[in-house]
Design a protein around this motif. Structure first.
Motif, PDB file in Angstrom:
ATOM      1  N   SER A   3       0.836  -1.192   0.000  1.00 55.81           N
ATOM      2  CA  SER A   3       0.000   0.000   0.000  1.00 55.81           C
ATOM      3  C   SER A   3       0.870   1.240   0.000  1.00 55.81           C
ATOM      4  O   SER A   3       2.033   1.200   0.369  1.00 55.81           O
ATOM      5  N   PHE A  17      -4.321   5.108   3.718  1.00 54.12           N
ATOM      6  CA  PHE A  17      -3.934   4.499   2.455  1.00 54.12           C
ATOM      7  C   PHE A  17      -4.784   5.052   1.328  1.00 54.12           C
ATOM      8  O   PHE A  17      -5.999   5.002   1.383  1.00 54.12           O
ATOM      9  N   SER A  20      -2.713   1.503  -3.808  1.00 58.89           N
ATOM     10  CA  SER A  20      -2.074   0.204  -3.647  1.00 58.89           C
ATOM     11  C   SER A  20      -1.102   0.036  -4.802  1.00 58.89           C
ATOM     12  O   SER A  20      -1.427   0.378  -5.942  1.00 58.89           O
ATOM     13  N   THR A  21       0.063  -0.489  -4.517  1.00 60.39           N
ATOM     14  CA  THR A  21       1.046  -0.705  -5.564  1.00 60.39           C
ATOM     15  C   THR A  21       0.676  -1.947  -6.351  1.00 60.39           C
ATOM     16  O   THR A  21       0.541  -3.031  -5.787  1.00 60.39           O
ATOM     17  N   GLU A  22       0.484  -1.767  -7.665  1.00 60.68           N
ATOM     18  CA  GLU A  22       0.143  -2.885  -8.542  1.00 60.68           C
ATOM     19  C   GLU A  22       1.402  -3.607  -9.006  1.00 60.68           C
ATOM     20  O   GLU A  22       1.460  -4.823  -9.022  1.00 60.68           O
ATOM     21  N   ASN A  34      -7.426   3.909  -4.416  1.00 54.69           N
ATOM     22  CA  ASN A  34      -8.393   3.097  -3.686  1.00 54.69           C
ATOM     23  C   ASN A  34      -9.817   3.591  -3.919  1.00 54.69           C
ATOM     24  O   ASN A  34     -10.772   2.966  -3.504  1.00 54.69           O
TER      25      ASN A  34
END
Length: 107
Positions: A3, A17, A20-22, A34
Motif C-alpha cells: 500500500s 492508504f 495500492s502498488t500494482e 483506492n
C-alpha cells in the motif's frame, strides 16, 4: 505488492492508504487509487529519489504519470484523464510549487 500512503505536508505524518502498488520495476511504480474519493490525495512526495509513479483509477484506466527528482519532489505531472485549458492530455511542470501548478502545456 503493498500500500502507498500520502504525506500530510502540514503535519509531516503519513495519511490513510490512498493507493495500492500494482507493480514496480526499478524506480517506476504503477499504483491504483483506492477510490475513496473522486480526487484522492495526490502523490506530492516520492518515497524514493528519481521515482516515476503511474496512477491508475480504480476502474483500471490510467489517470496520470508523475515524475520526481533526486530530492523526492514532484517535477512533472502528465494528466491523461481530464481536460485542462482545452488540453487533453496535458503537462504540469513544478518549479518549487508545493501543490498542483495552475498552468499547463501540451504534451
Amino acid at each position: 505488492m503493498g500500500s502507498f500512503r500520502s504525506l500530510n505536508p502540514v503535519t509531516g505524518e503519513l495519511t490513510e492508504f490512498h493507493y495500492s502498488t500494482e507493480s514496480s520495476f526499478d524506480n517506476v511504480k504503477i499504483v491504483i487509487s483506492n477510490g475513496t474519493s473522486k480526487n484522492n490525495t495526490p502523490i506530492e512526495i516520492a518515497h524514493t529519489p528519481n521515482a516515476i509513479y503511474a496512477i491508475k483509477r480504480k476502474d483500471g484506466k490510467l489517470k496520470s504519470i508523475n515524475f520526481f527528482n533526486k530530492d523526492k519532489e514532484k517535477v512533472i505531472k502528465i494528466d491523461l484523464d481530464h481536460n485542462h485549458e482545452g488540453l487533453q492530455p496535458h503537462v504540469h511542470e513544478f518549479h518549487g510549487e508545493k501543490y498542483h501548478p495552475v498552468k499547463s502545456r501540451p504534451m
